[in-house]
Design an enzyme around this catalytic site. Sequence first.
Site, PDB file in Angstrom:
ATOM      1  N   SER A   1      -6.048   2.904 -10.118  1.00 56.89           N
ATOM      2  CA  SER A   1      -5.218   2.027  -9.286  1.00 56.89           C
ATOM      3  C   SER A   1      -4.090   2.772  -8.567  1.00 56.89           C
ATOM      4  O   SER A   1      -3.443   2.205  -7.700  1.00 56.89           O
ATOM      5  CB  SER A   1      -4.621   0.889 -10.113  1.00 56.89           C
TER       6      SER A   1
ATOM      7  N   LYS B   1       2.497   1.707 -12.276  1.00 51.34           N
ATOM      8  CA  LYS B   1       2.582   1.115 -10.934  1.00 51.34           C
ATOM      9  C   LYS B   1       3.888   1.542 -10.270  1.00 51.34           C
ATOM     10  O   LYS B   1       4.856   1.903 -10.927  1.00 51.34           O
ATOM     11  CB  LYS B   1       2.558  -0.427 -10.989  1.00 51.34           C
TER      12      LYS B   1
END
Length: 146
Positions: free
Chosen positions: A67, A104
Site C-alpha cells: 500500500s 500510512k
Amino acid sequence: MPVNKTSKLTFYFPDFESELRIPFINEGVSAGFPSPAADFMEMSIDLNKQLSENPLATFYIKVKGNSMIDAGIDDKDVLVVDRSLEPQNNKIAICFIDGEFTVKRMKVEKDCLYLMPENSDYPPIKVTEENELIIWGIVTYVIKKL
C-alpha cells in the site's frame, strides 16, 4: 530478535550492544562521473547506532503488503521507526487502528485525520471518533533489498 508479532508485522529493537562494525566509505560514491579511488577513506559504521537518533525510542518493523509503494516502501522492506517524534501532517507513521497495524502517510485536515496509502489501489482511511487509533511512531529510514 523478534519482540511482538501482531497483524502479520514483526517488531524488532536495535541491538546497541552488538558492536558490529561494517566497513563504511564516508565520502560517498559518485552517481555521475567516476571518482578516483584514492579519494575514499574507509571507516566503519554500526547501523544500529547510525540509524537511531533516539535509541531508547527506536524499533524496526518489516513491511507486509504494497500500500506504500509510491513512497518507496515495498513488501519485505524494513522500516526504522522513532517513537519519540511527534506525529505531523505528511509524515509516514506506524499506526495501530482498530486492532490492526498499518503504515500510512498522515494527512491532517481541519478536524479530520486521514491515513493515506501511497498506492492508488488502496483507499484512504478516514479516522473518526469511532476508531481506536494509536500512532506508534514515525518512519525515519527504509532498508530494502535490491
